[in-house]
Design a protein around this motif. Structure first.
Motif, short mmCIF file in Angstrom:
data_model
loop_
_atom_site.label_atom_id
_atom_site.label_comp_id
_atom_site.label_asym_id
_atom_site.label_seq_id
_atom_site.Cartn_x
_atom_site.Cartn_y
_atom_site.Cartn_z
N THR A 206 15.42 2.53 -14.54
CA THR A 206 15.53 1.34 -15.37
C THR A 206 15.71 0.11 -14.48
OG1 THR A 206 16.54 2.59 -17.16
CG2 THR A 206 16.88 0.22 -17.18
N GLY A 207 14.94 -0.92 -14.74
CA GLY A 207 15.02 -2.14 -13.93
C GLY A 207 13.99 -2.22 -12.84
N ASP A 208 13.31 -1.10 -12.53
CA ASP A 208 12.25 -1.14 -11.52
C ASP A 208 11.11 -2.03 -12.02
OD1 ASP A 208 13.72 0.57 -10.00
OD2 ASP A 208 12.38 2.30 -10.22
N SER A 209 10.46 -2.70 -11.09
CA SER A 209 9.35 -3.58 -11.46
C SER A 209 8.06 -3.26 -10.71
CB SER A 209 9.73 -5.05 -11.21
OG SER A 209 10.05 -5.25 -9.83
N GLN A 210 8.10 -2.32 -9.79
CA GLN A 210 6.93 -1.93 -9.02
C GLN A 210 6.65 -0.45 -9.24
OE1 GLN A 210 5.01 -4.13 -7.37
NE2 GLN A 210 6.42 -5.77 -8.02
N PHE A 211 5.41 -0.09 -9.60
CA PHE A 211 5.09 1.28 -9.95
C PHE A 211 3.86 1.81 -9.21
CE2 PHE A 211 6.95 -1.01 -13.54
CZ PHE A 211 8.12 -0.27 -13.73
N SER A 212 3.40 1.07 -8.21
CA SER A 212 2.19 1.48 -7.49
C SER A 212 2.35 2.83 -6.81
CB SER A 212 1.80 0.42 -6.45
OG SER A 212 1.45 -0.79 -7.07
N SER A 213 3.53 3.08 -6.26
CA SER A 213 3.76 4.35 -5.56
C SER A 213 3.64 5.53 -6.52
CB SER A 213 5.15 4.35 -4.91
OG SER A 213 5.45 5.61 -4.35
N GLN A 214 4.28 5.40 -7.68
CA GLN A 214 4.21 6.50 -8.66
C GLN A 214 2.78 6.72 -9.14
OE1 GLN A 214 6.43 4.01 -8.68
NE2 GLN A 214 8.48 4.74 -9.21
N VAL A 215 2.08 5.62 -9.41
CA VAL A 215 0.71 5.72 -9.89
C VAL A 215 -0.19 6.40 -8.85
CG1 VAL A 215 -1.36 4.37 -10.43
CG2 VAL A 215 0.82 3.82 -11.53
N ASP A 216 -0.08 5.97 -7.60
CA ASP A 216 -0.93 6.53 -6.54
C ASP A 216 -0.66 8.02 -6.34
OD1 ASP A 216 -2.16 4.13 -6.12
OD2 ASP A 216 -0.94 3.57 -4.38
N ILE B 290 0.01 0.88 -17.17
CA ILE B 290 -1.34 1.14 -17.69
C ILE B 290 -2.41 0.37 -16.92
CG2 ILE B 290 -2.84 0.79 -19.70
CD1 ILE B 290 -0.32 1.53 -21.41
N PRO B 291 -2.25 -0.94 -16.65
CA PRO B 291 -3.28 -1.62 -15.85
C PRO B 291 -3.45 -1.04 -14.45
CG PRO B 291 -1.92 -3.23 -16.99
CD PRO B 291 -1.24 -1.90 -17.14
N LEU B 292 -2.37 -0.55 -13.86
CA LEU B 292 -2.48 0.08 -12.54
C LEU B 292 -3.33 1.34 -12.63
CD1 LEU B 292 1.20 -0.24 -11.23
CD2 LEU B 292 -0.79 -1.55 -10.45
N LEU B 293 -3.13 2.12 -13.68
CA LEU B 293 -3.91 3.35 -13.85
C LEU B 293 -5.38 3.05 -14.11
CD1 LEU B 293 -1.42 5.37 -16.09
CD2 LEU B 293 -2.08 5.95 -13.74
N THR B 294 -5.66 2.15 -15.03
CA THR B 294 -7.06 1.84 -15.34
C THR B 294 -7.76 1.17 -14.17
OG1 THR B 294 -6.42 -0.24 -16.41
CG2 THR B 294 -6.63 1.71 -17.82
N PRO C 5 -0.26 -5.33 -11.52
CA PRO C 5 -1.39 -4.72 -10.84
C PRO C 5 -1.63 -5.39 -9.49
CG PRO C 5 -1.93 -5.25 -13.15
CD PRO C 5 -0.61 -5.88 -12.82
N THR C 6 -2.18 -4.63 -8.55
CA THR C 6 -2.40 -5.15 -7.21
C THR C 6 -3.89 -5.08 -6.88
OG1 THR C 6 -1.90 -2.94 -6.36
CG2 THR C 6 -0.11 -4.54 -6.37
N PRO C 7 -4.67 -6.05 -7.40
CA PRO C 7 -6.12 -6.02 -7.22
C PRO C 7 -6.54 -6.02 -5.76
CG PRO C 7 -5.48 -7.72 -8.81
CD PRO C 7 -4.24 -7.22 -8.15
N GLY C 8 -5.71 -6.58 -4.89
CA GLY C 8 -6.10 -6.68 -3.50
C GLY C 8 -5.84 -5.44 -2.69
#
Length: 449
Positions: free
Chosen positions: A254-264, A286-290, A32-35
Motif C-alpha cells: 500500500t502506498g507504492d507508486s512504481q510497478f514496472s518491476s512487478q509487471v516485467d 494496466i497501462p504498463l501491461l498493455t 507508464p514508462t514509454p522510454g
C-alpha cells in the motif's frame, strides 16, 4: 505493440466446483514508462472464455402489501447506525455505491415507521485506507455519538485496525465488503458480521473461470495486505486444482507508486493470463501491461479494482478483460432507487450488501426489542434463516410484528449467517469490459460455504 503468438486453447482439467465443503477456517501507481528500453516478451493470448447468459438469475421475494403494523415495543433511545465507508484512499471508488445502499436502507426503514417506534439515525464517516489513521479517528467519533452498529469498512485491512475498538465497545461491526477469511475466526465477542462472502468463494470462482477460458498458466500482481494475499491464496488453489500452474506472484505494498518491476517479472514468466489482485493501483498497472503487449482478454480483475475506467484509460484499453465481484447482479429496480439517492453513481458494487446490512440490523433490533448492540447481535442470525421469506424492511417487519419468524433474502442474494457471522451462501458475479472501459454482466456463480 509486440506481436503475441496464439497459444492453442485446451480443455481445462476442471475439478468440480465443490462450494459446499467445510472450509478450514469456515470462511473476503506507477506511471507508464514509454522510454524504457527493457525487452520483455508478452504472455500468450490463447484465451477464449465461455459465453455467459448475462443478467441476473434470481428473483427477490415479493414485498408484503398493506400498511405496516405499529411496534408493540417502543424505545426511548433511537437506533443509531454509523457508516465507516471510503470517501478517500485506494478504495474511494467503492464509497458512493455503498453509501447509497446505506442511505436507501435507512430511507425505507424510516418510511415504514422506523425501528421500535422511532426513526433510525445514520452518521457517515470516512474510512480512508491504511496509509492514514482516518478510520480510527472516525470510529472514535462514531462511538462517541452512541451508535449501536457501524457499517464498514470496505477494506479488510482497514477493518482489522478498528474491529477490536468497535466490538470492545459492545457495538456491532458489520461490513458489506470485507472478504478476508481471517474474520471468520476473529475474537469479536459475537459482534462482527458481514454480507460479503469470504474470498474462499471468490477465489474458487476466479481460479476455475480462468481455467475454463483456456489458461494453462497464470501470473499475479498482488496487493500485500489481508485482502490481497488472502484472495491470492484461494485463486491459486482453485486454478492449480483445475490443472493450471501459477508461474509468477509479484507483491507490492500500500502506498507504492512504481510497478514496472512487478509487471516485467510477471511478463517474463509468459503466463497465458494475468490476475490483478489490487485496489485502484490498477489504473497504473494496466497501462504498463498493455504497453508491453498484453492483451485485454488476458487480464482478470477482482472486486478491489473492478471500476469504471472510462475517464482513466484510452477507449478500448480494457475491451475483453474480465473480473469478479461478490454478490448477485444489481437489478434494474434497485438501480433506479439507488440513482434517486445518488444520481452520480457509476457502478453498484457492494450497494446491495450495504442495503442488506442496514435492513438486517434494523430487523434484528426489532426482534430483540432493543437498540443495544449486544442484544441486536443475538438476533442477526435468526432473522436471516428458517422463517418466512421476505426481501425488504416493510414486509419483514410486518411479519415480525405479527409474530412470525422471518428469513431475510436481500439485494445481495440469499443471506444466511453462520455462527461466525459469515454468509453461508452467495453469488459471485463475472463481468466483462467493453469499448468504453465500463463493465457489463456476463454470468453468476452460486456457491455455499
Amino acid at each position: 505493440m509486440i506481436a503475441i503468438p496464439q497459444a492453442a486453447p485446451r480443455v481445462a482439467k476442471l475439478t468440480a466446483l465443490s462450494f459446499g465443503v467445510a472450509l478450514l477456517a469456515t470462511a473476503c501507481g506507477g506511471s507508464p514508462t514509454p522510454g524504457s528500453t527493457q525487452t520483455t516478451t508478452a504472455p500468450s493470448a490463447g484465451i477464449a472464455c465461455p459465453a455467459g447468459a448475462g443478467g441476473g438469475t434470481t428473483t427477490a421475494p415479493a414485498a408484503a402489501s398493506g400498511s405496516v403494523p405499529a411496534s408493540s415495543t417502543t424505545t426511548d433511545t433511537a437506533l443509531k447506525i454509523g457508516s465507516l465507508l471510503p470517501t478517500t484512499g485506494n478504495l474511494a471508488f467503492l464509497g458512493p455505491p455503498e453509501i447509497a445502499g446505506v442511505n436507501l436502507g435507512i430511507q425505507e426503514v424510516n418510511a415504514a415507521g422506523g425501528v421500535l417506534g422511532k426513526p433510525v439515525e445514520v452518521i457517515h464517516r470516512d474510512s480512508g485506507d491504511t496509509k492514514t489513521d482516518i478510520a480510527t479517528q472516525s470510529t472514535s467519533a462514531l462511538l462517541g455519538q452512541g451508535v449501536s452498529a457501524i457499517v464498514g469498512a470496505a477494506s479488510s485491512s482497514v477493518s482489522k485496525t478498528v474491529i477490536n475498538q468497535i466490538t470492545g465497545a459492545g457495538v456491532i461491526h458489520f461490513s458489506p465488503a470485507n472478504t478476508s477469511p481471517d474474520f471468520t475466526t476473529w475474537d469479536d465477542k459475537g459482534l462482527y458480521w458481514r454480507t460479503a462472502p469470504s474470498d474462499v468463494l471468490q477465489g474458487k470462482v476466479l481460479g476455475n473461470y480462468m481455467a475454463t477460458c483456456g489458461a494453462q498458466t497464470v501470473g499475479m500482481i498482488v496487493l500485500n495486505d489481508a485482502y490481497g494475499t488472502g484472495l491470492q491464496k484461494n485463486v491459486k488453489e482453485a486454478f492449480e486444482a483445475a490443472g493450471g500452474k501459477v508461474v509468477a506472484e509479484e507483491l507490492y505494498n500500500t502506498g507504492d507508486s512504481q510497478f514496472s518491476s512487478q509487471v516485467d517479472k510477471v511478463i517474463a514468466a509468459k503466463p497465458d493470463a494475468i490476475a490483478l489482485i489490487t485496489f485502484d493501483e490498477a489504473k497504473s498497472i494496466i497501462p504498463l501491461l498493455t504497453g508491453k503487449g498484453v492483451k485485454a482478454n488476458q487480464m482478470f480483475l477482482v472486486d478491489g479494482n473492478m471500476a469504471d475506467y472510462s475517464k482513466d484509460l484510452q477507449p478500448g484499453t480494457l475491451k475483453g478483460a474480465q473480473g469478479t465481484i461478490p454478490g448477485t447482479f444489481a437489478k434494474d429496480d434497485f438501480k433506479k432507487k439507488l440513482l434517486a439517492i445518488d444520481p452520480a453513481l457509476k457502478d453498484y458494487s457492494y450497494s446491495g450488501e450495504s442495503y442488506d446490512a442496514v435492513n438486517l440490523i434494523a430487523l434484528a433490533s426489532e426482534a430483540a426489542k432493543s437498540t443495544n448492540g449486544v442484544e441486536i447481535s443475538k438476533q442477526l442470525k435468526s432473522v436471516s434463516e428458517a422463517g418466512e421469506k421476505c426481501s425488504d424492511y416493510a414486509s419483514c417487519v410486518t411479519l415480525l410484528r405479527n409474530g412470525k419468524d422471518i428469513d431475510y433474502d436481500g439485494q445481495s442474494g440469499p443471506v444466511t449467517f453462520s455462527d461466525a457471522g459469515d454468509p453461508t451462501e452467495a453469488f459471485i458475479g463475472i463481468y466483462e469490459y467493453q469499448d468504453d472501459n465500463k463493465y457489463t454482466p456476463v454470468k453468476e456463480e452460486f456457491g455455499k460455504l
